[in-house]
Design a protein around this motif. Structure first.
Motif, PDB file in Angstrom:
ATOM      1  N   GLU A  16       0.816  -1.217   0.000  1.00  0.00           N
ATOM      2  CA  GLU A  16       0.000   0.000   0.000  1.00  0.00           C
ATOM      3  C   GLU A  16       0.850   1.269   0.000  1.00  0.00           C
ATOM      4  N   THR A  17       2.044   1.206   0.598  1.00  0.00           N
ATOM      5  CA  THR A  17       2.862   2.423   0.745  1.00  0.00           C
ATOM      6  C   THR A  17       4.066   2.470  -0.194  1.00  0.00           C
ATOM      7  N   CYS A  18       4.272   1.423  -1.001  1.00  0.00           N
ATOM      8  CA  CYS A  18       5.535   1.340  -1.754  1.00  0.00           C
ATOM      9  C   CYS A  18       5.702   2.474  -2.762  1.00  0.00           C
ATOM     10  N   VAL A  19       4.620   2.929  -3.394  1.00  0.00           N
ATOM     11  CA  VAL A  19       4.745   4.008  -4.373  1.00  0.00           C
ATOM     12  C   VAL A  19       5.175   5.301  -3.689  1.00  0.00           C
ATOM     13  N   ASP A  20       4.529   5.645  -2.595  1.00  0.00           N
ATOM     14  CA  ASP A  20       4.868   6.877  -1.888  1.00  0.00           C
ATOM     15  C   ASP A  20       6.254   6.800  -1.260  1.00  0.00           C
ATOM     16  N   ASP A  21       6.609   5.626  -0.717  1.00  0.00           N
ATOM     17  CA  ASP A  21       7.951   5.465  -0.162  1.00  0.00           C
ATOM     18  C   ASP A  21       9.010   5.614  -1.238  1.00  0.00           C
ATOM     19  N   ASN A  22       8.725   5.092  -2.426  1.00  0.00           N
ATOM     20  CA  ASN A  22       9.649   5.218  -3.550  1.00  0.00           C
ATOM     21  C   ASN A  22       9.873   6.684  -3.909  1.00  0.00           C
ATOM     22  N   LEU A  23       8.803   7.462  -3.993  1.00  0.00           N
ATOM     23  CA  LEU A  23       8.936   8.875  -4.356  1.00  0.00           C
ATOM     24  C   LEU A  23       9.690   9.656  -3.291  1.00  0.00           C
ATOM     25  N   ARG A  24       9.428   9.346  -2.034  1.00  0.00           N
ATOM     26  CA  ARG A  24      10.145  10.036  -0.956  1.00  0.00           C
ATOM     27  C   ARG A  24      11.638   9.690  -0.999  1.00  0.00           C
ATOM     28  N   GLY A  25      11.942   8.435  -1.326  1.00  0.00           N
ATOM     29  CA  GLY A  25      13.338   8.036  -1.426  1.00  0.00           C
ATOM     30  C   GLY A  25      14.043   8.705  -2.598  1.00  0.00           C
ATOM     31  N   LEU A  26      13.325   8.855  -3.707  1.00  0.00           N
ATOM     32  CA  LEU A  26      13.902   9.529  -4.866  1.00  0.00           C
ATOM     33  C   LEU A  26      14.291  10.958  -4.526  1.00  0.00           C
ATOM     34  N   VAL A  27      13.392  11.668  -3.865  1.00  0.00           N
ATOM     35  CA  VAL A  27      13.656  13.060  -3.514  1.00  0.00           C
ATOM     36  C   VAL A  27      14.730  13.162  -2.437  1.00  0.00           C
ATOM     37  N   ALA A  28      14.775  12.187  -1.531  1.00  0.00           N
ATOM     38  CA  ALA A  28      15.814  12.196  -0.497  1.00  0.00           C
ATOM     39  C   ALA A  28      17.203  12.101  -1.117  1.00  0.00           C
ATOM     40  N   ALA A  29      17.313  11.315  -2.195  1.00  0.00           N
ATOM     41  CA  ALA A  29      18.602  11.139  -2.857  1.00  0.00           C
ATOM     42  C   ALA A  29      18.892  12.226  -3.879  1.00  0.00           C
ATOM     43  N   ASN A  30      17.876  13.011  -4.232  1.00  0.00           N
ATOM     44  CA  ASN A  30      18.029  14.061  -5.246  1.00  0.00           C
ATOM     45  C   ASN A  30      17.396  15.348  -4.731  1.00  0.00           C
ATOM     46  N   PRO A  31      18.085  16.069  -3.889  1.00  0.00           N
ATOM     47  CA  PRO A  31      17.488  17.252  -3.237  1.00  0.00           C
ATOM     48  C   PRO A  31      17.140  18.381  -4.180  1.00  0.00           C
ATOM     49  N   GLN A  32      17.538  18.288  -5.449  1.00  0.00           N
ATOM     50  CA  GLN A  32      17.136  19.316  -6.412  1.00  0.00           C
ATOM     51  C   GLN A  32      15.690  19.145  -6.845  1.00  0.00           C
ATOM     52  N   LEU A  33      15.070  18.039  -6.403  1.00  0.00           N
ATOM     53  CA  LEU A  33      13.681  17.755  -6.761  1.00  0.00           C
ATOM     54  C   LEU A  33      12.744  18.135  -5.625  1.00  0.00           C
ATOM     55  N   HIS A  34      11.469  18.305  -5.976  1.00  0.00           N
ATOM     56  CA  HIS A  34      10.448  18.621  -4.974  1.00  0.00           C
ATOM     57  C   HIS A  34       9.288  17.646  -5.138  1.00  0.00           C
ATOM     58  N   LEU A  35       8.877  17.051  -4.041  1.00  0.00           N
ATOM     59  CA  LEU A  35       7.756  16.111  -4.050  1.00  0.00           C
ATOM     60  C   LEU A  35       6.495  16.784  -3.550  1.00  0.00           C
ATOM     61  N   HIS A  36       5.422  16.608  -4.290  1.00  0.00           N
ATOM     62  CA  HIS A  36       4.100  17.064  -3.877  1.00  0.00           C
ATOM     63  C   HIS A  36       3.335  15.790  -3.465  1.00  0.00           C
ATOM     64  N   PRO A  37       3.449  15.381  -2.214  1.00  0.00           N
ATOM     65  CA  PRO A  37       3.056  14.026  -1.810  1.00  0.00           C
ATOM     66  C   PRO A  37       1.577  13.695  -1.987  1.00  0.00           C
ATOM     67  N   GLN A  38       0.699  14.653  -1.757  1.00  0.00           N
ATOM     68  CA  GLN A  38      -0.729  14.349  -1.860  1.00  0.00           C
ATOM     69  C   GLN A  38      -1.145  14.050  -3.300  1.00  0.00           C
ATOM     70  N   HIS A  39      -0.358  14.524  -4.252  1.00  0.00           N
ATOM     71  CA  HIS A  39      -0.697  14.330  -5.663  1.00  0.00           C
ATOM     72  C   HIS A  39       0.282  13.399  -6.377  1.00  0.00           C
ATOM     73  N   ARG A  40       1.278  12.901  -5.642  1.00  0.00           N
ATOM     74  CA  ARG A  40       2.307  12.033  -6.226  1.00  0.00           C
ATOM     75  C   ARG A  40       2.944  12.680  -7.458  1.00  0.00           C
ATOM     76  N   VAL A  41       3.278  13.932  -7.309  1.00  0.00           N
ATOM     77  CA  VAL A  41       3.906  14.710  -8.375  1.00  0.00           C
ATOM     78  C   VAL A  41       5.311  15.093  -7.927  1.00  0.00           C
ATOM     79  N   VAL A  42       6.286  14.908  -8.814  1.00  0.00           N
ATOM     80  CA  VAL A  42       7.668  15.338  -8.584  1.00  0.00           C
ATOM     81  C   VAL A  42       7.993  16.424  -9.595  1.00  0.00           C
ATOM     82  N   THR A  43       8.542  17.540  -9.132  1.00  0.00           N
ATOM     83  CA  THR A  43       8.901  18.646 -10.030  1.00  0.00           C
ATOM     84  C   THR A  43      10.299  19.143  -9.696  1.00  0.00           C
TER      85      THR A  43
END
Length: 583
Positions: A16-43
């Protein structure tokens, strides 16, 4: 009905949480990115309106790095993630469009994979955004050869990543929305993708989606875990690549003289070794067809979780637009998932392959000749080496079995390679100067054994060659010096000592016995050394491994003799026993 196949293990917290955990991990490793968690959008991070066109990609998760992994300067400005293999909802896509338009007043281009869910959800979001006054366009990408006969066209595969790069580069140069959109439309018509898979993937918390029999593969497998259009017998890398490229070349109507770039998409679990071999076969195939391969982009682009397989996408560099497209592909990007680096300053496409033959002509100088042997002594040396080689070959299965618990089970096979090379060497080689023979055998070990074992034997034999070459006479003391020097070199560079459960336990025991019997004659030396080597190998059973591969595993796997020690004992005993019978 529930599947009777077991659920595949995965390193996740929960399905249930793997998609959101994946996105949070991506942004953690790439601080130039911004995660909009409620919409699962990375910019990309932005606080000002830069006036340019923003490029958006997205779709279901499970295809990483697609698409959020390609967000960054020179590629995507944003990506929308859905559930595993599921299109993101319209609201999330609309959020990404309107957010990016806020900072990119030049407009927004949305790249859409040709799947029903994506077409509907992304399309609806685009129309809603237009009603709200957003300057936005969408382009549907579908270049899959296997499904190209469908009414709606082929599925969208890894060609979308090509468009992420080219459209992102063009937008960064200040092109208009119309220009960026036209690029996407024109270039996507010059792309074609086809792939195979050797094993399926599984959704988190689920068993594999389908089965593939051993020795078979699915041709035309998709990126959503679906099987292909045909089950085909698995061939060599060359055969599989030829099968795929033949269909792509026909689909794109490529002919001699055409220019292409190739994207090799790892579907998830294909090893780098396999990917490199595939790269090589792609180049060979196209060269044979006189089609110029300008670039290869190889790696994870649009994967399918842990599916073992790959896809090839060719981009035909048309006469009208090819040079411009190539320049866009070569434009620098800060996105780490894009598998390309600045090109070296070289004109010769083949210049990256070749050996410096001048070096090898001067690097094989042998050690000092040292004492020479009489004809009868040469025969004894040759026959002793043959006896050792034959003994090793006969014990291949035993040594592999001993190695299987604490190694990779190939000790016997590796030593057999060495033994066969020795037998071939003794057919024609001169035995007059033992130092040269020992040096030759060190080269044989390096060339024909390979790996750690080849390095150890090559090192020991080269040290023995140097030591014997410094001797003045051909006597037992000179041979003891050679054997002792080999032992010391192996210990120095291999990091092991007698008692560490390695081949040194056999060789060192033989050296000690040799020294003790040095004044007693060759027969006594040979008998004592052979018996000592046997005791040394037998003593490794149950011994705690402090060096070598066995030291990496549980002591439960080291209750039997060490394979390396037994292997050394086999050839030492064969040599010493043969000598004791012949003198």
């Amino acid at each position: 009905m529930a599947s009777d196949k077991p659920v595949t293990n995965k390193l996740i917290n929960s399905p249930e949480t793997c998609v959101d955990d994946n996105l949070r991990g991506l942004v953690a490793a790439n601080p130039q990115l911004h995660l909009h968690p409620q919409h699962r959008v990375v910019t990309v991070r932005s606080k000002i309106n830069n006036g340019k066109v923003a490029v958006i990609g997205g779709g279901g998760s499970g295809h990483e790095p697609f698409a959020a992994g390609f967000v960054g300067a020179g590629m995507l400005d944003g990506a929308v993630a859905g559930g595993i293999f599921s299109s993101p909802p319209t609201g999330n896509v609309l959020y990404a469009i309107t957010y990016l338009y806020k900072y990119n007043s030049g407009g927004v281009l949305v790249l859409i994979g040709n799947y029903t869910g994506d077409r509907l959800n992304f399309g609806k979001a685009i129309e809603k955004a237009k009603l709200a006054g957003v300057k936005v366009e969408g382009v549907i990408v579908g270049e899959d050869v296997a499904s190209s006969h469908n009414k709606t066209g082929g599925r969208g595969m890894c060609a979308e990543v090509y468009l992420f790069k080219m459209c992102g580069a063009l937008a960064a140069q200040g092109a208009s929305l119309e220009e960026v959109r036209n690029l996407a439309v024109e270039s996507s018509q010059c792309m074609a993708t086809l792939g195979v898979c050797l094993s399926p993937c599984s959704l988190p918390g689920q068993p594999p989606l389908f089965e593939i029999a051993h020795g078979m593969m699915e041709l035309g497998a998709g990126v959503h875990g679906e099987a292909g259009i045909a089950k085909v017998k698995l061939g060599t890398a060359k055969e599989v690549v030829s099968l795929i490229l033949q269909k792509i070349v026909e689909h794109l109507k490529l002919t001699s003289g055409d220019r292409v770039t190739a994207m090799v998409n790892n579907l998830g679990a294909t090893s780098i070794l396999e990917m490199n071999i595939i790269n090589k076969e792609i180049k060979d195939f196209l060269v044979n067809r006189q089609i110029t391969l300008e670039r290869i982009y190889s790696g994870h682009m649009k994967s399918s979780l842990e599916m073992h397989g790959f896809q090839i996408c060719l981009l035909h560099l048309s006469a009208e637009h090819g040079e411009g497209w190539l320049r866009l592909l070569d434009t620098t990007t800060l996105v780490p998932s894009w598998p390309a680096y600045p090109l070296p300053d070289c004109d010769d496409a083949e210049g990256s392959i070749g050996d410096d033959d001048d070096l090898t002509q001067h690097s094989d100088a042998k050690g000092a000749n040292g004492p020479s042997l009489s004809c009868s002594e040469q025969t004894l040396l040759r026959d002793s080496l043959c006896a050792a080689a034959e003994a090793l070959a006969q014990n291949e299965a035993l040594l592999n079995r001993l190695d299987s618990g604490c190694g990779d089970g190939d000790c016997g096979t590796t030593l057999k390679k060495f033994s066969l090379a020795i037998l071939e060497y003794t057919k024609t080689a001169s035995m007059e100067y033992p130092s040269n023979v020992l040096w030759d055998l060190s080269e044989v070990a390096e060339r024909d054994m390979g790996g750690t074992s080849g390095g150890i034997y090559s090192l020991g034999l080269s040290a023995a060659a140097q030591a014997y070459g410094s001797a003045k006479t051909n006597d037992a003391a000179s041979w003891l010096l050679a054997l002792d020097s080999a032992t010391r070199a192996i210990s120095k560079y291999g990091g092991a000592d007698p008692g560490d459960r390695t081949m040194l336990d056999s060789i060192h025991a033989a050296v000690v016995a040799f020294k003790e019997q040095l004044s007693c004659g060759v027969y006594s030396i040979a008998r004592a050394a052979a018996q000592a080597a046997e005791r040394g190998a037998a003593g490794t059973a149950g011994m705690t491994a402090r060096a070598g591969r066995a030291s990496y595993v549980s002591s439960a796997y080291t209750t039997d003799e060490d394979a390396g020690a037994r292997g050394a004992a086999i050839w030492l005993q064969a040599i010493f026993n043969y000598i004791s019978k012949e003198i």
